[in-house]
Motif scaffolding. Structure first.
Motif: not given
Length: 473
Positions: A288-298
């Protein structure tokens, strides 16, 4: 460069002189072959001649003395109809291949087999998420201190990489155009992210499209197959590869549901990545805190990259740290700016409805810029995902068609990127996201999706700069 093996002294035709074609010519020559280069575009031929490449009109040659034809990925060889030169080569019995096939037949050499740790190839395919997954795997390897190179449909052409070092990992993004034709496909690790309708005219329908992806696994026999099983095709593929449900050569992955099978599973659910082996949880990672990978697809991309890294023996803690330091790729859920509580996200790579759906599910309070050269079905499939859309701002050739498909969702036909950005920024309030996720190809107004994304970035930055100058007065 990887010199091409197996064609010493032979004449090899090369059709298409873009990046892959030019590199193929050089790699063939480095391996002792005589490349016969041609492109049906006068501009491409002129550029090739400026680089010292000798041209041969492949529409007029005698195919009896040619060992193979190497064609660029974008040139159709089967559907909707073969290119005339490819058709002539096939009629003459000349094998047709591409640079990916040349790479796999030439990558391993007597020298690399003497390394303490032979180099490995990771090949990643699927409809959506290939580029991000490829870049993320490469980033994890770099952070772990492993020698690595990235090539294919992202970064360098496959034949232009440096000869591999001891223990090196080469990470390839491969499109269906590339896997469909390559005569040799032998990755050590192969990844299938997902499948959704795309390029159907090129592959003669959904079955042909899946078959093109499947070749990476069926032809290559990878030591480890990482398969997204959120679609029926992925479930089928995983079942075909594994000898039984416990077969650890297959890692099943999912975004959105828990996988409870007895084998090796990696899945993301409610913002957490979990690794299970033989029914027991091994690792949990908070995404949830990984800013470079937002959203379920990421999060699905994170699962795929995590599974690759674990297959290569990298520790979970190192992988988790690398996920947090990954900044993402340009034009793929890229944070362009944040001002007055409004975020501006460039997802120009969302060139079909499926990838746009992933972007629409990743954010709330969306002011959505969409449109371009629409694909079959337009955006009708996005109806279930419009709940987060406050208003749509439509551009390009399909703007009015998309408007008719939006139902009760507020929208405005803006035609151009500049006007769409201006209208969205004027309407935006704190907490909103101005999202470019076109759900369409870019070729009606732009050279490619990168140019479209850059137009969005430029328009956003120009207006923010003007607003800032106005506030300073």
């Amino acid at each position: 460069m990887i010199p091409v093996q197996g064609y010493t002294g032979a004449r090899v035709a090369v059709l298409g002189l873009g990046r892959s074609g030019l590199t193929s010519c050089a790699a063939l020559a480095a391996g002792g072959a005589e490349p016969l280069a041609w492109d049906e575009s006068p501009d491409a031929r002129s550029q090739a001649e400026n680089q010292g490449i000798t041209l041969h009109d492949l529409g007029r040659i005698d195919w009896s003395g040619v060992a193979a034809l190497i064609t660029s990925p974008g040139i159709p060889h089967l559907y909707p109809a073969p290119n005339r030169i490819i058709a002539a080569a096939m009629a003459a019995g000349v094998p047709v291949d591409n640079d990916i096939g040349l790479f796999f037949r030439s990558f391993a050499t007597a020298e690399t087999m003497e390394f303490d740790q032979p180099p490995k190839v990771v090949a990643i395919t699927g409809s959506n998420g290939k580029s991000t997954t490829t870049a993320l795997v490469h980033h994890i390897l770099q952070q772990a201190g492993r020698p690595c190179q990235m090539a294919g449909n992202i970064g360098k052409g496959v034949l232009s990489i440096d000869p591999p070092q001891n223990g090196e990992v080469v990470v390839l993004e491969l499109s269906s155009y590339q896997t469909e034709l390559a005569r040799s496909l032998t990755p050590d690790i192969a990844v299938f992210t997902n499948l959704s309708a795309d390029h159907l005219d090129r592959h003669g329908g959904m079955g042909g499209y899946f078959a093109a992806k499947r070749r990476l696994f069926a032809e290559g026999g990878p030591d480890r197959a990482i398969i997204g099983v959120d679609e029926t095709e992925g479930q089928f593929l995983a079942g075909q590869i594994g000898q039984n449900p416990e077969d650890m050569r297959v890692i099943r992955m999912s975004s959105g549901r828990k996988l409870t099978g007895p084998g090796w599973n990696v899945f993301a659910r409610k913002g957490f990545l979990a690794e299970y082996r033989q029914g027991k949880q091994v690792v949990s990672v908070d995404l949830r805190a990984v800013k470079g990978l937002p959203g379920a697809h990421n999060h699905q991309n994170a699962c795929a990259a995590y599974a690759v890294a674990r297959s290569l023996g990298i520790a979970p803690r190192l992988i988790e740290d690398a996920l947090h330091s990954f900044s993402g790729l340009p034009h793929r859920s890229q944070l362009v700016a944040e001002a007055d509580g409004v975020r501006y996200i460039n997802d120009s790579k969302a060139t079909n409805a499926e990838s746009a759906a992933q972007a629409l599910q990743a954010f709330d309070h969306i002011r959505w810029i969409a449109g371009g050269l629409g694909k079959d079905g337009g955006i009708t499939s996005l109806a279930p995902h419009l709940g987060h859309v406050t208003k749509a701002y439509l551009i390009g050739h399909s703007a009015r068609e998309f408007a008719l498909q939006l139902g009760d969702t507020a929208h405005e036909v803006c035609e151009t990127m500049e006007r769409a950005v201006a209208r969205a920024m004027a309407d935006a309030q704190s907490g909103d996201v101005v999202l470019l996720a076109p759900a369409a190809a870019s070729f009606d107004q732009f050279k490619d999706f990168e140019c479209r994304g850059q137009a969005f970035i430029d328009a956003v930055n120009a207006r923010l700069l003007r607003e800032s100058a106005t506030d300073d007065k």
